[in-house]
Scaffold this active site. Structure first.
Site, PDB file in Angstrom:
ATOM      1  N   ASP A  21      52.607  56.856   5.268  1.00 26.87           N
ATOM      2  CA  ASP A  21      51.876  55.964   5.460  1.00 26.87           C
ATOM      3  C   ASP A  21      50.717  55.841   4.255  1.00 26.87           C
ATOM      4  O   ASP A  21      49.801  56.671   4.347  1.00 26.87           O
ATOM      5  CB  ASP A  21      51.281  55.549   6.763  1.00 26.87           C
ATOM      6  CG  ASP A  21      50.143  54.440   6.860  1.00 26.87           C
ATOM      7  OD1 ASP A  21      50.052  53.600   5.895  1.00 26.87           O
ATOM      8  OD2 ASP A  21      49.685  54.115   7.902  1.00 26.87           O
TER       9      ASP A  21
ATOM     10  N   ASN B 257      54.542  52.867  -6.216  1.00 24.50           N
ATOM     11  CA  ASN B 257      55.365  51.964  -6.040  1.00 24.50           C
ATOM     12  C   ASN B 257      55.208  50.938  -4.378  1.00 24.50           C
ATOM     13  O   ASN B 257      55.671  49.887  -4.294  1.00 24.50           O
ATOM     14  CB  ASN B 257      57.028  52.069  -6.309  1.00 24.50           C
ATOM     15  CG  ASN B 257      57.640  50.740  -6.215  1.00 24.50           C
ATOM     16  OD1 ASN B 257      57.297  49.883  -7.075  1.00 24.50           O
ATOM     17  ND2 ASN B 257      58.692  50.689  -5.713  1.00 24.50           N
TER      18      ASN B 257
ATOM     19  N   TYR C 282      46.349  40.138  -2.981  1.00 23.92           N
ATOM     20  CA  TYR C 282      47.692  40.896  -3.721  1.00 23.92           C
ATOM     21  C   TYR C 282      47.247  41.045  -5.331  1.00 23.92           C
ATOM     22  O   TYR C 282      47.127  42.175  -5.825  1.00 23.92           O
ATOM     23  CB  TYR C 282      48.946  40.153  -3.549  1.00 23.92           C
ATOM     24  CG  TYR C 282      49.950  41.090  -4.277  1.00 23.92           C
ATOM     25  CD1 TYR C 282      50.502  42.018  -3.618  1.00 23.92           C
ATOM     26  CD2 TYR C 282      50.451  40.354  -5.302  1.00 23.92           C
ATOM     27  CE1 TYR C 282      51.621  42.940  -4.081  1.00 23.92           C
ATOM     28  CE2 TYR C 282      51.629  41.289  -5.984  1.00 23.92           C
ATOM     29  CZ  TYR C 282      52.014  42.298  -5.319  1.00 23.92           C
ATOM     30  OH  TYR C 282      53.358  43.007  -5.640  1.00 23.92           O
TER      31      TYR C 282
ATOM     32  N   LYS D 120      46.239  44.493  -7.496  1.00 23.86           N
ATOM     33  CA  LYS D 120      47.247  44.831  -8.641  1.00 23.86           C
ATOM     34  C   LYS D 120      46.104  45.057  -9.748  1.00 23.86           C
ATOM     35  O   LYS D 120      46.366  45.860 -10.833  1.00 23.86           O
ATOM     36  CB  LYS D 120      48.289  43.951  -8.875  1.00 23.86           C
ATOM     37  CG  LYS D 120      49.482  44.114  -7.881  1.00 23.86           C
ATOM     38  CD  LYS D 120      50.006  45.365  -7.612  1.00 23.86           C
ATOM     39  CE  LYS D 120      51.049  45.517  -6.723  1.00 23.86           C
ATOM     40  NZ  LYS D 120      51.393  46.669  -6.453  1.00 23.86           N
TER      41      LYS D 120
END
Length: 199
Positions: free
Chosen positions: A6, A33, A96, A100
């Site tokens: 996790d 990833n 998100y 990133k």
């Protein structure tokens, strides 16, 4: 060898690193990833979703590299490849994109810190790639519409393929890339030059 872990849990990350090191005796390459995307706009995002995404998508990669760093120091070699997204320059779902963009910043910071130990740190920013991850929560018609828009703004006129990302990852993990660090390689056919759709 597959190990279940996790990336939002520090103890799980530590256990994974210890297991890999015990079995193989060294750790040469880390590819960050793993990611989740609990979509929401700035008008309606869920703070719990935001925190969970930050834990998995940004804190997790930092912790993983922290746990592996002693092995790189001992080896005096290593590679880190962070998978980001072209949305870091073009925008998209706020949480998100924040993850990133943060991972790009982490890439550059770690590149400076780990360079004395001959460790390179780079990022790959793919374009839209059809997968279970990108299809989740979208009906086929919506995805087709989004894919059409992505192709329209891509100079090379197609979507990203898994092998595009895999080949770039292999290059960055190899000795051929030994003098490349702190870079973001956009694997998206030139679509980093265009705005990101909001659908």
């Amino acid at each position: 060898m597959a190990i279940k872990a996790d990336m939002g849990d520090e103890r799980s990350i530590t256990a994974m690193v210890d297991q890999v090191a015990d079995i193989f005796g060294r750790i040469d390459v880390v590819v960050n990833n793993a990611a989740i995307n609990l979509r929401g706009s700035i008008y309606d995002f869920n703070p719990e979703h935001w925190d969970k995404m930050m834990a998995v998508n940004l804190r997790g990669p930092a912790l993983l590299c922290q746990k592996v760093a002693p092995h790189w120091i001992k080896q005096q070699s290593g590679r880190v490849i962070n998978i980001v997204s072209r949305c870091w320059v073009a925008g998209g779902p706020p949480a998100y994109v924040a993850c990133k963009a943060g991972l790009v910043g982490l890439t550059r910071s770690m590149a400076r810190e780990l360079a004395p130990h001959n460790v390179t740190v780079n990022a790959i920013a793919p374009g839209l790639l059809p997968s279970a991850f990108t299809l989740e929560g979208r009906n086929p018609q919506d995805f087709d519409h989004m894919a059409e828009g992505a192709i329209n703004v891509t100079p090379l006129k197609r979507l990203t393929r898994p092998e595009d990302v895999a080949n770039t990852t292999s290059f960055l993990a190899s000795t051929d890339s030994a003098f490349i660090t702190a870079e973001v390689i956009h694997v998206c056919g030139g679509s980093q030059l265009a705005p990101f759709g909001t659908r």
